[in-house]
Write a protein that holds these residues in place. Structure first.
Motif, PDB file in Angstrom:
ATOM      1  N   GLN A 114       2.669   9.390   1.897  1.00  0.00           N
ATOM      2  CA  GLN A 114       2.051   8.151   2.376  1.00  0.00           C
ATOM      3  C   GLN A 114       0.935   7.563   1.390  1.00  0.00           C
ATOM      4  OE1 GLN A 114       0.411   9.100   6.318  1.00  0.00           O
ATOM      5  NE2 GLN A 114      -0.267   6.939   6.446  1.00  0.00           N
ATOM      6  N   THR A 135      -1.220  -0.123  10.427  1.00  0.00           N
ATOM      7  CA  THR A 135      -0.125   0.123   9.296  1.00  0.00           C
ATOM      8  C   THR A 135       0.013   1.217   8.685  1.00  0.00           C
ATOM      9  OG1 THR A 135      -0.445  -2.408   9.411  1.00  0.00           O
ATOM     10  CG2 THR A 135       0.770  -1.311   7.421  1.00  0.00           C
ATOM     11  N   HIS A 136       1.099   1.687   8.321  1.00  0.00           N
ATOM     12  CA  HIS A 136       1.529   2.935   7.405  1.00  0.00           C
ATOM     13  C   HIS A 136       2.352   2.453   6.482  1.00  0.00           C
ATOM     14  CE1 HIS A 136      -0.772   5.407  10.133  1.00  0.00           C
ATOM     15  NE2 HIS A 136      -0.372   4.974  11.344  1.00  0.00           N
ATOM     16  N   LYS A 137       2.066   3.012   5.420  1.00  0.00           N
ATOM     17  CA  LYS A 137       3.168   2.803   4.324  1.00  0.00           C
ATOM     18  C   LYS A 137       3.411   4.110   3.413  1.00  0.00           C
ATOM     19  CE  LYS A 137       2.235  -0.802   1.663  1.00  0.00           C
ATOM     20  NZ  LYS A 137       2.027  -2.064   0.639  1.00  0.00           N
ATOM     21  N   GLU A 139       5.916   5.958   0.229  1.00  0.00           N
ATOM     22  CA  GLU A 139       6.741   5.751  -0.970  1.00  0.00           C
ATOM     23  C   GLU A 139       7.764   6.904  -0.947  1.00  0.00           C
ATOM     24  OE1 GLU A 139       3.949   3.651  -4.203  1.00  0.00           O
ATOM     25  OE2 GLU A 139       4.453   5.631  -4.385  1.00  0.00           O
ATOM     26  N   VAL A 150       9.863   1.548  -0.991  1.00  0.00           N
ATOM     27  CA  VAL A 150       8.603   1.549  -0.196  1.00  0.00           C
ATOM     28  C   VAL A 150       8.674   1.117   1.473  1.00  0.00           C
ATOM     29  CG1 VAL A 150       6.244   0.628  -0.041  1.00  0.00           C
ATOM     30  CG2 VAL A 150       7.248   1.066  -2.225  1.00  0.00           C
ATOM     31  N   THR A 152       6.964   0.255   4.818  1.00  0.00           N
ATOM     32  CA  THR A 152       5.824  -0.232   5.239  1.00  0.00           C
ATOM     33  C   THR A 152       6.236  -0.310   6.933  1.00  0.00           C
ATOM     34  OG1 THR A 152       5.217  -1.477   3.721  1.00  0.00           O
ATOM     35  CG2 THR A 152       3.986  -1.884   5.491  1.00  0.00           C
ATOM     36  N   ARG A 153       5.174   0.267   7.780  1.00  0.00           N
ATOM     37  CA  ARG A 153       5.353   0.161   9.235  1.00  0.00           C
ATOM     38  C   ARG A 153       4.017  -0.614   9.731  1.00  0.00           C
ATOM     39  NH1 ARG A 153       3.788   4.037  13.985  1.00  0.00           N
ATOM     40  NH2 ARG A 153       1.976   2.839  13.688  1.00  0.00           N
ATOM     41  N   PRO A 154       4.311  -1.980   9.964  1.00  0.00           N
ATOM     42  CA  PRO A 154       3.195  -2.671  10.320  1.00  0.00           C
ATOM     43  C   PRO A 154       2.451  -2.441  11.637  1.00  0.00           C
ATOM     44  CG  PRO A 154       5.149  -4.089   9.858  1.00  0.00           C
ATOM     45  CD  PRO A 154       5.547  -2.801   9.920  1.00  0.00           C
TER      46      PRO A 154
END
Length: 274
Positions: A114, A135-137, A139, A150, A152-154
């Motif tokens: 994360q 928001t979570h991102k 890699e 990548v 990304t969960r907004p």
């Protein structure tokens, strides 16, 4: 290398002297598990010798817990292996999500980390469940630490959407939660068109079938038992992703992302709505 009972389990230079080969020492004896490596290179021997996953444990997870029969050997990368084992690192207090990715033989082929966690998010995660609405991102990285995807969960309220992109920002597709009640389903979309789906097999959303646009199953996600202590005292989950056949991109990249999408969208939200 000379070993003794106090040597910790890990990958070490093959005691038989085979060049560019590491062998697994289980803490008591040498095993049959090997892994390509060059411990003679500066700095690499120390890194490779650190304890990692026990290959026998990973194989039990795949074959006995997930019920996946040994598959043909893949190419040794995230996108060429028929079976991916995704194990979240167990933490009593989880402030960031971290996962290790192995092949069916227990060799490390990648990781998921994360990124972009601010201090405010970590505080929110520690004292409440409000972080699930942020928001979570993450890699997805290869064994050398290079990012390939990548995720990304907004910010969300009930249903999740995960955006999948290349490291340079080029969009790959989206994985969109379709419902919040009953058996959870996700649509796999590229440029607004649905090319597949992820379908929960029961309302608890433990296992998922992944299908293409025709409804034919192309892969499967199976949640595996991580042990009583780990289940009771941590939030870590383990999954086995089995890919039935070679897939074209971008479907392949989206399928590789599915185990992480399901975990981020559902399991991490188990403390609240969703």
């Amino acid at each position: 290398m000379t070993t003794h009972p106090n040597t910790p389990a890990g990958w070490y230079a093959d005691p038989q002297g085979t060049p560019n080969l590491l062998r697994w020492w289980d803490g008591a004896q040498w095993t049959e598990h090997t892994h390509p490596g060059q411990p003679g290179q500066p700095g690499q021997a120390q890194q490779q010798a650190q304890p990692v996953a026990d290959p026998a444990k990973i194989q039990r997870q795949v074959q006995q817990q997930a019920g996946v029969a040994p598959a043909h050997a893949g190419g040794g990368t995230l996108f060429t292996e028929p079976v991916l084992v995704v194990n979240q690192k167990a933490k009593l207090i989880e402030l960031t999500n971290e996962y290790s990715v192995f092949d069916q033989h227990g060799r490390t082929i990648g990781s998921v980390v994360q990124v972009g966690q601010s201090t405010l998010k970590k505080v929110a995660r520690f004292v409440s469940s409000l972080d699930q609405f942020m928001t979570h991102k993450l890699e997805i990285r290869d064994a050398q630490g290079q990012p390939h995807l990548v995720l990304t969960r907004p910010a969300k309220f009930i249903k999740s959407k995960v955006l999948v992109a290349r490291p340079d920002g080029q969009p790959v597709g989206e994985i969109v939660q379709q419902n919040a009640i009953g058996k959870i389903n996700f649509a796999i979309q590229v440029n607004g068109q649905q090319i597949g789906a992820i379908k929960a097999e029961n309302w608890r959303a433990w296992n998922f079938a992944i299908v293409d646009h025709t409804g034919a199953e192309i892969a499967r996600i199976t949640k595996t038992w991580e042990g009583l202590a780990k289940t009771m005292f941590t939030t870590a989950d383990n999954y086995v992703l089995q890919i039935h056949r070679q897939l074209p991109d971008p479907l392949l990249s989206l399928v590789v992302a599915t185990a992480l999408t399901v975990d981020t969208a559902l399991k991490q939200d188990a403390r609240g709505f969703g």
